[in-house]
Motif scaffolding. Structure first.
Motif, short mmCIF file in Angstrom:
data_model
loop_
_atom_site.label_atom_id
_atom_site.label_comp_id
_atom_site.label_asym_id
_atom_site.label_seq_id
_atom_site.Cartn_x
_atom_site.Cartn_y
_atom_site.Cartn_z
N LEU A 161 0.86 -1.27 0.04
CA LEU A 161 0.14 0.11 -0.05
C LEU A 161 0.83 1.20 0.12
O LEU A 161 1.78 1.33 0.85
CB LEU A 161 -0.82 0.04 1.00
CG LEU A 161 -1.99 0.96 1.15
CD1 LEU A 161 -3.18 0.39 0.28
CD2 LEU A 161 -2.87 1.10 2.61
N ALA A 162 0.48 2.18 -0.88
CA ALA A 162 1.54 3.31 -0.99
C ALA A 162 1.37 4.26 0.30
O ALA A 162 0.12 4.21 0.95
CB ALA A 162 0.86 4.35 -2.13
N GLN A 163 2.23 4.94 0.71
CA GLN A 163 2.43 5.70 1.81
C GLN A 163 1.42 6.53 2.21
O GLN A 163 0.95 6.95 3.00
CB GLN A 163 3.81 6.43 1.86
CG GLN A 163 4.15 7.11 3.21
CD GLN A 163 3.98 6.38 4.69
OE1 GLN A 163 4.33 5.42 4.61
NE2 GLN A 163 3.58 7.05 5.70
N GLU A 164 1.01 7.15 0.95
CA GLU A 164 -0.03 8.48 0.72
C GLU A 164 -1.25 7.81 1.29
O GLU A 164 -2.27 8.54 1.86
CB GLU A 164 -0.09 9.16 -0.31
CG GLU A 164 -0.96 10.46 -0.29
CD GLU A 164 -0.64 11.49 -1.75
OE1 GLU A 164 -1.25 12.28 -1.74
OE2 GLU A 164 -0.03 10.98 -2.40
N ARG A 165 -1.38 6.49 0.93
CA ARG A 165 -2.89 5.77 1.00
C ARG A 165 -2.94 5.44 2.76
O ARG A 165 -4.08 5.40 3.25
CB ARG A 165 -2.98 4.62 0.23
CG ARG A 165 -3.50 5.21 -1.15
CD ARG A 165 -4.11 3.89 -1.81
NE ARG A 165 -5.40 3.69 -1.12
CZ ARG A 165 -5.99 2.60 -1.19
NH1 ARG A 165 -5.69 1.64 -1.90
NH2 ARG A 165 -7.14 2.42 -0.47
N ARG A 166 -1.58 5.05 3.31
CA ARG A 166 -1.67 4.46 4.69
C ARG A 166 -2.01 6.05 5.40
O ARG A 166 -2.83 5.67 6.43
CB ARG A 166 -0.31 4.15 4.80
CG ARG A 166 0.02 2.65 4.26
CD ARG A 166 0.92 2.03 5.16
NE ARG A 166 2.22 2.69 4.84
CZ ARG A 166 3.20 2.53 3.81
NH1 ARG A 166 3.06 1.34 3.02
NH2 ARG A 166 4.43 3.11 3.63
N GLU A 167 -1.30 7.26 4.88
CA GLU A 167 -1.68 8.49 5.76
C GLU A 167 -3.32 8.75 5.79
O GLU A 167 -3.93 9.19 6.72
CB GLU A 167 -0.85 9.23 5.41
CG GLU A 167 0.76 9.07 5.56
CD GLU A 167 1.46 10.15 4.95
OE1 GLU A 167 0.99 10.92 3.90
OE2 GLU A 167 2.67 10.01 4.84
N ALA A 168 -3.73 8.55 4.43
CA ALA A 168 -5.16 8.95 4.35
C ALA A 168 -6.03 8.00 5.19
O ALA A 168 -6.87 8.31 5.88
CB ALA A 168 -5.58 8.93 2.96
#
Length: 324
Positions: free
Chosen positions: A307-314
């Protein structure tokens, strides 16, 4: 022919910020350092994209190589249209304003980082949406949203390409008013009549997460996300825009969202034969009925695993908001 490491890079000279000519020498230098052959396919005018992309795919198939799209979401869409179903692996060097496709798959926005991913990672199957056979990687829509995109492009030509300019264009469009569409929406085993200013279909989980719509998980599970707005006034639309900016659109009473594999849309206006639609930011007229569906074959995208880091943050932000 067995797969090779050759790269066939289709790039839009008009995409991106800063030096438009930096991509070619950077790509050639990175490929030379990695011992990877590459061939560049520059696109000077949008009308050339389909022909040049098809040529790149033909050569990549003969060599067993990788087709790479360098540009914004529109350019990436055009190259993906040529790649889909070819059996070629697909790579991305994002050069646009929003870069939603690259971001949802963890591909860095900076050129060096994106080249590093392209030259070191493996291909992973990723979902593609189709609207009457036309590819969309991020979203497809009709009604108010295509008008927003047309107005945004007009503002960008006057004020430059930035997210602030895009926001200003969107506010101006909403304040000018709109007309609702009268549609028949058909899902397998179900038909409903709706009146709406816009119908939006998403194929990008990150975009759904950022505005607060729960269908992001449905996209991960192999479906598309449908969003329909109830008829509302211009001030309510502005409030919805603000809710989306703060990731709270899913809680709005005026928003109906659902997940699907296949959706047919017909107009209830007598004599209507086509509607204006948008696919990944490109606006065009398309004949009715409109058929949205998940493509039967995925793209084989070169991307980092997981999972992309930006998606984990979202997702973390959404979980924190829900717990508050």
């Amino acid at each position: 022919m067995p797969p090779s490491d050759a790269l066939f890079i289709v790039f839009n000279r008009a995409s991106g910020h800063g030096n438009r000519d930096e991509l070619a020498p950077a790509a050639e230098a990175a490929c030379e350092a990695a011992g990877r052959p590459c061939r560049l396919f520059p696109v000077e005018h949008p009308a050339e994209l389909a022909t040049i992309a098809a040529d790149a795919v033909r050569q990549a198939r003969e060599a067993g190589g990788i087709v790479v799209a360098a540009g914004g979401d529109g350019t990436i869409n055009g190259v993906a249209q040529a790649v889909l179903g070819s059996g070629c692996r697909f790579g991305v060097l994002p050069r646009g304003t929003f870069n939603y496709f690259a971001r949802t798959h963890g591909i860095p926005a900076d050129l060096d980082g994106a080249l590093r991913v392209l030259l070191t990672e493996q291909a992973v199957p990723v979902q593609v949406g189709l609207l009457n056979g036309r590819v969309f990687l991020v979203n497809a829509s009709l009604g108010l949203y295509p008008q927003l995109l047309e107005d945004r492009e007009a503002w960008k030509s006057q004020f430059g390409r930035s997210r602030l300019v895009a926001l200003g264009a969107g506010i101006a469009t909403l304040l000018r008013g709109h007309r609702s569409l009268r549609l028949t929406v058909e899902l397998p085993g179900e038909s409903r009549e709706v009146r709406t200013p816009t119908l939006f279909v998403g194929n990008n989980a990150l975009q759904m997460e950022q505005v607060g719509l729960p269908e992001a998980r449905a996209i991960d599970a192999g479906r598309l996300a449908g969003v329909v707005l109830k008829p509302v006034g211009r001030w309510d639309l502005l409030r919805l825009l603000a809710r989306g900016a703060f990731g709270q659109l899913g809680d709005a009473d005026q928003v109906q969202n659902f997940a699907f594999h296949r959706l047919t849309v017909k107009a209830r206006t007598f004599g209507a034969r086509r509607l204006k639609v948008a696919t990944d930011g490109e606006v065009l007229w398309m004949p009715l009925p409109l058929r949205f569906e998940v493509a039967p074959h995925p793209l084989l995208l070169i991307r980092p695993p997981g999972l992309a880091q930006e998606r984990r943050e979202a997702q973390a932000a959404a979980a924190s908001e829900a717990a508050a």
